[in-house]
Design a protein around this motif. Structure first.
Motif, mmCIF file in Angstrom:
data_model
loop_
_atom_site.group_PDB
_atom_site.id
_atom_site.type_symbol
_atom_site.label_atom_id
_atom_site.label_comp_id
_atom_site.label_asym_id
_atom_site.label_seq_id
_atom_site.Cartn_x
_atom_site.Cartn_y
_atom_site.Cartn_z
ATOM 1 N N CYS A 98 31.395 10.623 -2.658
ATOM 2 C CA CYS A 98 32.514 11.520 -2.998
ATOM 3 C C CYS A 98 31.815 12.941 -3.019
ATOM 4 O O CYS A 98 31.563 12.243 -4.459
ATOM 5 N N PRO A 99 32.215 13.858 -2.955
ATOM 6 C CA PRO A 99 31.217 15.539 -3.869
ATOM 7 C C PRO A 99 32.171 15.747 -4.534
ATOM 8 O O PRO A 99 31.880 16.781 -5.255
ATOM 9 N N VAL A 100 34.024 15.738 -4.597
ATOM 10 C CA VAL A 100 34.743 15.792 -5.908
ATOM 11 C C VAL A 100 34.501 14.880 -6.109
ATOM 12 O O VAL A 100 34.035 13.824 -6.970
ATOM 13 N N GLU A 101 34.652 15.573 -8.042
ATOM 14 C CA GLU A 101 34.902 13.993 -9.226
ATOM 15 C C GLU A 101 36.332 13.050 -8.772
ATOM 16 O O GLU A 101 37.538 13.299 -8.778
ATOM 17 N N LEU A 102 36.034 11.367 -8.961
ATOM 18 C CA LEU A 102 36.469 10.473 -9.280
ATOM 19 C C LEU A 102 37.045 10.214 -10.269
ATOM 20 O O LEU A 102 36.137 10.200 -11.483
ATOM 21 N N THR A 103 38.415 9.629 -10.294
ATOM 22 C CA THR A 103 38.835 9.141 -11.659
ATOM 23 C C THR A 103 39.356 7.938 -11.166
ATOM 24 O O THR A 103 39.923 7.655 -10.064
ATOM 25 N N ILE A 104 38.693 6.591 -11.474
ATOM 26 C CA ILE A 104 39.025 5.330 -11.435
ATOM 27 C C ILE A 104 39.581 4.771 -12.825
ATOM 28 O O ILE A 104 39.048 4.764 -13.536
ATOM 29 N N GLU A 105 40.744 4.766 -12.498
ATOM 30 C CA GLU A 105 42.036 3.640 -13.403
ATOM 31 C C GLU A 105 41.833 2.278 -12.372
ATOM 32 O O GLU A 105 42.585 2.129 -11.312
ATOM 33 N N HIS A 126 28.278 5.536 -8.457
ATOM 34 C CA HIS A 126 27.423 5.922 -8.344
ATOM 35 C C HIS A 126 27.127 7.662 -8.654
ATOM 36 O O HIS A 126 28.280 7.949 -9.003
ATOM 37 N N LYS A 127 25.953 7.695 -8.301
ATOM 38 C CA LYS A 127 26.438 9.700 -8.580
ATOM 39 C C LYS A 127 27.335 10.133 -7.654
ATOM 40 O O LYS A 127 27.746 10.386 -8.830
ATOM 41 N N ARG A 128 27.321 9.898 -6.159
ATOM 42 C CA ARG A 128 28.231 11.055 -6.191
ATOM 43 C C ARG A 128 29.526 9.231 -5.031
ATOM 44 O O ARG A 128 29.678 9.894 -3.719
ATOM 45 N N GLY A 129 29.661 8.495 -6.777
ATOM 46 C CA GLY A 129 31.219 8.261 -6.124
ATOM 47 C C GLY A 129 31.023 6.473 -6.277
ATOM 48 O O GLY A 129 31.063 6.656 -7.492
ATOM 49 N N LEU A 130 31.556 5.179 -5.663
ATOM 50 C CA LEU A 130 30.986 4.383 -6.394
ATOM 51 C C LEU A 130 30.927 3.606 -4.772
ATOM 52 O O LEU A 130 31.249 3.168 -3.838
ATOM 53 N N SER A 131 30.895 2.475 -5.085
ATOM 54 C CA SER A 131 30.531 0.916 -4.831
ATOM 55 C C SER A 131 31.398 -0.316 -4.778
ATOM 56 O O SER A 131 31.531 -0.202 -5.824
ATOM 57 N N THR A 139 43.982 8.743 -2.487
ATOM 58 C CA THR A 139 43.885 7.800 -3.577
ATOM 59 C C THR A 139 43.074 6.711 -2.344
ATOM 60 O O THR A 139 42.979 6.806 -1.828
ATOM 61 N N LEU A 140 42.125 6.232 -3.261
ATOM 62 C CA LEU A 140 41.680 4.990 -1.877
ATOM 63 C C LEU A 140 41.359 3.544 -3.395
ATOM 64 O O LEU A 140 41.193 3.412 -4.197
ATOM 65 N N ARG A 141 42.389 2.221 -2.672
ATOM 66 C CA ARG A 141 43.306 1.250 -3.192
ATOM 67 C C ARG A 141 42.316 0.375 -2.113
ATOM 68 O O ARG A 141 43.124 0.254 -1.228
ATOM 69 N N LEU A 142 41.170 -0.458 -2.124
ATOM 70 C CA LEU A 142 40.200 -1.344 -1.124
ATOM 71 C C LEU A 142 41.222 -2.830 -2.136
ATOM 72 O O LEU A 142 40.935 -2.848 -2.706
ATOM 73 N N ARG A 143 41.184 -3.303 -0.439
ATOM 74 C CA ARG A 143 41.447 -5.296 -0.468
ATOM 75 C C ARG A 143 40.633 -5.404 0.403
ATOM 76 O O ARG A 143 40.680 -4.987 1.485
ATOM 77 N N PHE A 144 39.925 -6.313 -0.300
ATOM 78 C CA PHE A 144 39.924 -7.242 0.973
ATOM 79 C C PHE A 144 40.081 -8.560 0.863
ATOM 80 O O PHE A 144 41.253 -8.706 0.686
ATOM 81 N N GLY A 145 39.509 -9.706 2.740
ATOM 82 C CA GLY A 145 40.244 -11.130 2.664
ATOM 83 C C GLY A 145 42.326 -10.323 2.840
ATOM 84 O O GLY A 145 43.045 -11.175 2.524
ATOM 85 N N TYR A 146 42.537 -9.480 4.106
ATOM 86 C CA TYR A 146 43.657 -8.855 4.276
ATOM 87 C C TYR A 146 44.946 -8.663 3.215
ATOM 88 O O TYR A 146 45.686 -9.100 3.143
#
Length: 90
Positions: free
Chosen positions: A66-73, A49-54, A32-39
């Motif tokens: 990422c070479p495995v299929e991602l789910t974005i929710e 994008h083709k193999r992941g996200l930006s 699981t990846l949950r990115l945050r900026f600004g502290y």
């Protein structure tokens, strides 16, 4: 399984590389990846994008290759996969 993280030195932007290797049998994996900026205050604009996200906010950007299929929710990216003996995911 074995997980190896490294940050290769080079000019320009930074990179973090994670190598996941299957050593014996099979292992159910979850990411699981949950990115945050600004502290932790600002959720980035995210696109696939083709193999992941930006993920971007202002001049800052994180690219997940990422070479495995991602789910974005909502604002999370996740993946589930089986890692078998001798398999390598980087």
């Amino acid at each position: 399984m074995r997980v190896t993280d490294l940050m290769p030195w080079h000019e320009g932007g930074s990179s973090i590389i994670r190598l996941v290797e299957g050593l014996n049998g099979e292992v159910q994996m979850a990411m699981t990846l949950r990115l945050r900026f600004g502290y932790g205050q600002i959720a980035p604009w995210t696109q696939r994008h083709k193999r992941g996200l930006s993920c971007e906010i202002g001049p800052d950007r994180v690219v997940l290759d990422c070479p495995v299929e991602l789910t974005i929710e909502s604002d999370n990216a996740s993946a589930r996969f089986v890692l078998a003996k001798d398999a390598k995911i980087a």
